[in-house]
Each structure stands twice: as structure tokens, then as C-alpha cells.
Design an enzyme around this catalytic site. Structure first.
Site, PDB file in Angstrom:
ATOM      1  N   GLU A 283       0.830  -1.215   0.000  1.00 25.41           N
ATOM      2  CA  GLU A 283       0.000   0.000   0.000  1.00 25.41           C
ATOM      3  C   GLU A 283       0.860   1.259   0.000  1.00 25.41           C
ATOM      4  O   GLU A 283       0.482   2.299  -0.530  1.00 25.41           O
ATOM      5  CB  GLU A 283      -0.911   0.000   1.242  1.00 25.41           C
ATOM      6  CG  GLU A 283      -1.944  -1.110   1.228  1.00 25.41           C
ATOM      7  CD  GLU A 283      -2.662  -1.276   2.574  1.00 25.41           C
ATOM      8  OE1 GLU A 283      -3.785  -1.794   2.566  1.00 25.41           O
ATOM      9  OE2 GLU A 283      -2.097  -0.922   3.628  1.00 25.41           O
TER      10      GLU A 283
ATOM     11  N   GLY B  99     -11.241  -6.106   2.191  1.00 26.58           N
ATOM     12  CA  GLY B  99     -12.070  -7.167   1.632  1.00 26.58           C
ATOM     13  C   GLY B  99     -13.491  -6.628   1.451  1.00 26.58           C
ATOM     14  O   GLY B  99     -14.035  -5.988   2.352  1.00 26.58           O
TER      15      GLY B  99
ATOM     16  N   MET C 159      -8.357  -3.864   8.781  1.00 30.52           N
ATOM     17  CA  MET C 159      -7.769  -4.167  10.080  1.00 30.52           C
ATOM     18  C   MET C 159      -7.216  -2.960  10.846  1.00 30.52           C
ATOM     19  O   MET C 159      -6.623  -3.144  11.908  1.00 30.52           O
ATOM     20  CB  MET C 159      -6.668  -5.233   9.894  1.00 30.52           C
ATOM     21  CG  MET C 159      -7.205  -6.511   9.258  1.00 30.52           C
ATOM     22  SD  MET C 159      -5.941  -7.726   8.833  1.00 30.52           S
ATOM     23  CE  MET C 159      -5.422  -8.268  10.449  1.00 30.52           C
ATOM     24  N   GLU C 160      -7.398  -1.755  10.341  1.00 29.62           N
ATOM     25  CA  GLU C 160      -6.814  -0.583  11.024  1.00 29.62           C
ATOM     26  C   GLU C 160      -7.752   0.619  11.180  1.00 29.62           C
ATOM     27  O   GLU C 160      -7.609   1.394  12.142  1.00 29.62           O
ATOM     28  CB  GLU C 160      -5.552  -0.078  10.269  1.00 29.62           C
ATOM     29  CG  GLU C 160      -4.427  -1.069  10.166  1.00 29.62           C
ATOM     30  CD  GLU C 160      -4.622  -2.073   9.031  1.00 29.62           C
ATOM     31  OE1 GLU C 160      -5.372  -1.747   8.079  1.00 29.62           O
ATOM     32  OE2 GLU C 160      -4.062  -3.175   9.107  1.00 29.62           O
TER      33      GLU C 160
ATOM     34  N   ASP D 151     -10.098  -8.034  -2.546  1.00 29.78           N
ATOM     35  CA  ASP D 151     -10.684  -9.386  -2.456  1.00 29.78           C
ATOM     36  C   ASP D 151     -12.092  -9.228  -1.905  1.00 29.78           C
ATOM     37  O   ASP D 151     -12.497  -8.129  -1.538  1.00 29.78           O
ATOM     38  CB  ASP D 151      -9.836 -10.287  -1.532  1.00 29.78           C
ATOM     39  CG  ASP D 151      -9.722  -9.697  -0.136  1.00 29.78           C
ATOM     40  OD1 ASP D 151      -8.765  -8.967   0.111  1.00 29.78           O
ATOM     41  OD2 ASP D 151     -10.631  -9.926   0.690  1.00 29.78           O
TER      42      ASP D 151
HETATM   43  N1  ADE Z   1      -7.695  -6.431   3.938  1.00 36.17           N
HETATM   44  C1  ADE Z   1      -7.793  -6.854   2.669  1.00 36.17           C
HETATM   45  N2  ADE Z   1      -8.582  -7.940   2.588  1.00 36.17           N
HETATM   46  C2  ADE Z   1      -8.997  -8.207   3.849  1.00 36.17           C
HETATM   47  C3  ADE Z   1      -9.813  -9.199   4.410  1.00 36.17           C
HETATM   48  N3  ADE Z   1     -10.367 -10.147   3.643  1.00 36.17           N
HETATM   49  N4  ADE Z   1     -10.021  -9.191   5.755  1.00 36.17           N
HETATM   50  C4  ADE Z   1      -9.446  -8.227   6.519  1.00 36.17           C
HETATM   51  N5  ADE Z   1      -8.662  -7.271   6.034  1.00 36.17           N
HETATM   52  C5  ADE Z   1      -8.432  -7.246   4.699  1.00 36.17           C
END
Ligand code: ADE
Length: 250
Positions: free
Chosen positions: A12, A78, A194-195, A218
């Protein structure tokens, strides 16, 4: 009056770093903070590492030590919303820490981070982007077009879209069809990462605005680990392109 630009992982950060002029690196805590200018704007660019604690440490240093007046996150997530596809971009209007709450025998009841219903109850769930900032962002991005994902990465020529909505944050990489559906159903979550929720919490503590921009690498289901690796670089670059386009209104 500099803007803190946070990415979590090197994929990133890579493109954002190439945009910096007069870069001056400095090591604080576990991370390299690079001050410089991006399109004429004073910024501090940093890779936080993954997860809420890493995000919170870096956000705190940016606000407290570097005096940043706004925190921006650019990276990948995601996708949760079935209307969205890999390559689309979600701009959070709210972030929720989906792994915080009360656990009983049956399940986790998600609750505002830092609160327990019978100790310090609150009606809040998550953190909202400042409405004026969001208005400026939406106006600036009106008509903004992104390039389709490359054929090399598996793109099908579809033009990616920008969506606004709830982004969920947890110390978990989501790789499950059932969890993805639940997170969308329960919170109307459009993306999971996640942040962001931790950065927003810190920004709110310091009374400064924040924004989270996330391209979908994803769809958080069974294929998410393969899709992530295939799309992360390209999608992260799309997200950084949006951040760059937004800087004049931040
Ligand atoms: N960042 C990118 N894809 C993710 C996912 N599937 N779960 C959590 N953080 C992500």
C-alpha cells in the site's frame, strides 16, 4: 499543518512513497515516518503494519509528535457488499470495530470499543467521518473515473466504482463466506479491514478529522487470500490515486 498519510503494508505504501518530494525519513516506535510534500501539500507518510494496535500507535505519533491536523488512510480491504467487486473503492462514512464487545456463551455482541454495556454504556457504535469533510470528498470525486483493473491482474474491463458506507475493522483477516455475509447483514458493512476503526478512535481523541479510503483487493470469502495477492498492488495504487485527488479538499 501537515496531513498524516497511513498505509498498513508495503504494497500500500510503495506507490504513495514515489509521489513524495523532499522526503525526510525518521524512525519512531516501530515505524519509518517520512515527512515531505505531496502535490505541494505537507504530509507525513508512514507504514503502520497491520492491525488495530499498530494503527493506533502510528495515529497517536502522527497527531501528538508530528502535529498532523488530519489523518488519512489509503489501502485495500475485503469487500462485503454483494453489489461491490474487486477493484471498487469504499470510502468510509463510518467505521466500526467489529471484534469489540461482550462475549457470552453463544456469541460476541459487538459494542463500542472501550465500553462494556453494564460498566460504561453508550448509544454509539463506531466513528463517523465529519459530515462537512465527507461532503467535500463526495463533491470532489463526482465524475472521477478510475482505470479498469489490468487484464494481467485478471481484470475484465469493468470500470471500478466508488461507494460510501460502513467499513468494519478487526484484528482478523476475513477468509470466510459465512462471516462475510454476517458482517454485511449485521452492520451493513461494505468492506472489512484491520486498522481504520483504531485510527478513527485515535483521531477522535485528538479532535482531528480522519478519512479511510479502501480499494477492494478481495471479497473476504474463500478465495480472498488468492485474490488479495493478485490484486493488492494495483488496487492500493487506485486508492492512493483517490487520496491524491482529494488532498486539495482535505
Ligand atoms: N484487507 C484486505 N482484505 C482483507 C480481508 N479479507 N479481511 C481483513 N482485512 C483485509
Amino acid at each position: 499543518m501537515s496531513v498524516g498519510v497511513i498505509c498498513a503494508i508495503t504494497q500500500e505504501l510503495a506507490y504513495v512513497r514515489t509521489l513524495l518530494t523532499h522526503p525526510r525519513p525518521r524512525l519512531v516506535a516501530h515505524a519509518q515516518f517520512t515527512t515531505g510534500t505531496l502535490d505541494g501539500r505537507d504530509v507525513v507518510v508512514v507504514g503502520s503494519g497491520m492491525g488495530k494496535v499498530n494503527g493506533a500507535v502510528i495515529a497517536t505519533v502522527l497527531a501528538d509528535r508530528f502535529g498532523c491536523t488530519t489523518l488519512l488512510f489509503s489501502g485495500v480491504a475485503g469487500g462485503l457488499d454483494p453489489d461491490l467487486n474487486i477493484g471498487d473503492v469504499v470510502i468510509a462514512d463510518r467505521v466500526v470495530q467489529h471484534d469489540a464487545g461482550l462475549v457470552d456463551d453463544a456469541q460476541t455482541h459487538v459494542y463500542q470499543a472501550g465500553h462494556v454495556p453494564f460498566i460504561n454504556p453508550t448509544d454509539r457504535l463506531g466513528y463517523r467521518v465529519h459530515p462537512e469533510l465527507l461532503k467535500r470528498v463526495a463533491a470532489r470525486l463526482d465524475g472521477y473515473r478510475m482505470a479498469p483493473l489490468s487484464a494481467a491482474a485478471g481484470g475484465n474491463g469493468r470500470t471500478p466504482r466508488i461507494a460510501y458506507g460502513t467499513v468494519l475493522t478487526g484484528d482478523q483477516y476475513v477468509h470466510s463466506e459465512s462471516v462475510r455475509h454476517r458482517l454485511h447483514r449485521e452492520f451493513n458493512g461494505r468492506a472489512v479491514e484491520m486498522e481504520g476503526g483504531a485510527i478513527a478512535q485515535v483521531a477522535e481523541s485528538f479532535g482531528i478529522p480522519w478519512l479511510v479510503i479502501r480499494g477492494l483487493s478481495d471479497l473476504a470469502g474463500r478465495d480472498s487470500r488468492f485474490d488479495f495477492l493478485r490484486f493488492v498492488e494495483e488496487v492500493a495504487e487506485t486508492s492512493a490515486g483517490i487520496l491524491r485527488h482529494l488532498l486539495p479538499v482535505i
